[in-house]
Write an enzyme that holds these catalytic residues in place. Structure first.
Site, PDB file in Angstrom:
ATOM      1  N   GLU A 162       0.823  -1.206   0.000  1.00 47.13           N
ATOM      2  CA  GLU A 162       0.000   0.000   0.000  1.00 47.13           C
ATOM      3  C   GLU A 162       0.855   1.252   0.000  1.00 47.13           C
ATOM      4  OE1 GLU A 162      -3.511   2.216   2.561  1.00 47.13           O
ATOM      5  OE2 GLU A 162      -2.784   0.247   3.197  1.00 47.13           O
ATOM      6  N   HIS A 219      -2.264  -8.098  11.132  1.00 44.83           N
ATOM      7  CA  HIS A 219      -3.024  -8.404   9.934  1.00 44.83           C
ATOM      8  C   HIS A 219      -2.337  -9.455   9.087  1.00 44.83           C
ATOM      9  CE1 HIS A 219      -4.808  -8.064   5.985  1.00 44.83           C
ATOM     10  NE2 HIS A 219      -5.865  -7.569   6.584  1.00 44.83           N
ATOM     11  N   GLU A 250      -3.865 -13.213   8.308  1.00 46.67           N
ATOM     12  CA  GLU A 250      -3.830 -13.665   6.924  1.00 46.67           C
ATOM     13  C   GLU A 250      -2.473 -14.158   6.438  1.00 46.67           C
ATOM     14  OE1 GLU A 250      -5.631 -10.906   4.276  1.00 46.67           O
ATOM     15  OE2 GLU A 250      -7.543 -10.938   5.331  1.00 46.67           O
ATOM     16  N   VAL A 278      -5.676   0.557  14.415  1.00 44.64           N
ATOM     17  CA  VAL A 278      -7.041   0.636  14.927  1.00 44.64           C
ATOM     18  C   VAL A 278      -7.539  -0.765  15.230  1.00 44.64           C
ATOM     19  CG1 VAL A 278      -7.650   2.783  13.759  1.00 44.64           C
ATOM     20  CG2 VAL A 278      -8.012   0.622  12.592  1.00 44.64           C
ATOM     21  N   HIS A 282     -11.271  -7.035  12.010  1.00 45.39           N
ATOM     22  CA  HIS A 282     -10.422  -8.187  12.336  1.00 45.39           C
ATOM     23  C   HIS A 282     -10.355  -8.370  13.846  1.00 45.39           C
ATOM     24  CE1 HIS A 282      -9.121  -9.439   8.469  1.00 45.39           C
ATOM     25  NE2 HIS A 282      -8.462  -8.344   8.178  1.00 45.39           N
TER      26      HIS A 282
END
Length: 336
Positions: A162, A219, A250, A278, A282
């Site tokens: 990203e 994550h 993941e 945050v 999830h």
């Protein structure tokens, strides 16, 4: 292209938890995603694409949050770019807290907000009538406001896909400003890792009783940047925090990996906490959810007493200090 473009490109940077026991009090939440496109996913942010079906939970009062999209802001802008979250309380308590600290630290700069996830932006606008700028809108707003010096501080956890997309997107606007620079994400230097480690240990010290496994859920991404999770695990273990465990939703280490490691100890209890800026979907579902397969139910089925801490890293003052320092370094680069 002006030499400010060089400043932008040489400042290449990497990307980037109010308690709620699984039965205790929650300080606010948000939703989260996977890795990949900047418009559809996030790594480390803790935000996922909101479901299209009707929400059956309260995410808090949107009016308490500041979208930071005001105009007429002067020559200097500090643009805080986050993946975003549709959970109103978590947006204010995490992203908003980072923005507020940056505003206090840099009174000569107008702090503005941008989200990289258009799906989150659209969801918030449709549900709450609140408009948050995406990256292009935020950059164009800075141009229209005749900003001369633009500093961009991402709230991302690590360097990943990203951020690369974000850097490319921002570079297209480089000639519109006299000076421009991008701050580094949370986990960039060796010192950053040590400081985040200490912040996590201090934050969870009340649970560190020798009988509790303290597990952080990140994550995860298929990108090479996923190594930050194993690096944090190795650092915790090497520093004697052997009851601290790091896993991902993941990628690797997985929930199964974490559970297997916890089982090697004689722990009675497990504390679960998101390793995300945050505490989002999830955190609320994959980690603290009551559905089969969540981290909470998996550890309960294994015989452990489970406590979930639903709070994002943005709620931690020491974590926010690192973002402030990274923004300061970006500002300093404008006048070498």
């Amino acid at each position: 292209m002006k030499k400010l473009t060089a400043v932008l490109l040489t400042l290449s940077v990497t990307m980037t938890m109010l308690l709620a026991g699984c039965g205790s009090t929650s300080s606010g939440t948000t939703s989260d995603t996977g890795s990949g496109s900047a418009n559809t996913s996030a790594v480390g942010s803790g935000e996922a694409a909101p479901a299209e079906d009707e929400e059956n939970y309260d995410t808090g009062d949107a009016s308490l949050d500041n979208a930071r999209n005001q105009d007429n802001i002067g020559d200097n802008e500090l643009l805080v770019l986050s993946f975003g979250t549709s959970f109103n309380d978590s947006r204010r308590l995490n992203i908003g807290a980072i923005e507020n600290d940056l505003e206090k630290a840099f009174p000569d700069y107008s702090v503005r907000r941008g989200f990289t996830a258009n799906i989150v932006i659209d969801h918030i606008q449709k549900r709450d009538g609140v408009k948050i700028d995406d990256v292009d809108e935020a950059m164009n707003r800075a141009v229209d406001n005749n900003v001369k010096n633009l500093v961009i501080q991402p709230t991302h956890l690590m360097n990943g896909l990203e951020y690369a997309e974000l850097e490319e997107q921002v570079a297209q606007y480089a000639d519109a400003f006299d000076k421009i620079a991008i701050g580094k994400p949370l986990l960039t230097s060796e010192e950053d890792f040590k400081r985040v480690e200490q912040a996590l240990v201090d934050w969870t010290s009340e649970y560190d009783d020798g009988e509790t496994a303290i597990c952080f859920m990140g994550h995860g991404t298929e990108a090479e940047s996923n190594e930050v999770y194993q690096k944090m695990q190795d650092l915790l273990t090497a520093d004697g925090h052997e009851n601290y465990f790091v896993g991902t939703v993941e990628a690797s280490p997985s929930l199964d990996d974490v559970l297997a490691r916890v089982k090697t100890g004689s722990y009675k209890r497990v504390v679960l906490e998101p390793l995300m800026v945050v505490a989002g979907d999830h955190a609320n579902n994959d980690m603290a959810g009551d559905e089969e397969g969540s981290w909470k139910t998996t550890f309960e089925d294994a015989g452990y007493e489970v406590t979930c801490l639903l709070r994002g890293l943005g709620e931690n003052e020491e974590i926010r200090k690192i973002y402030v320092e990274h923004a300061q370094a970006a500002m300093d680069s404008l006048n070498p």
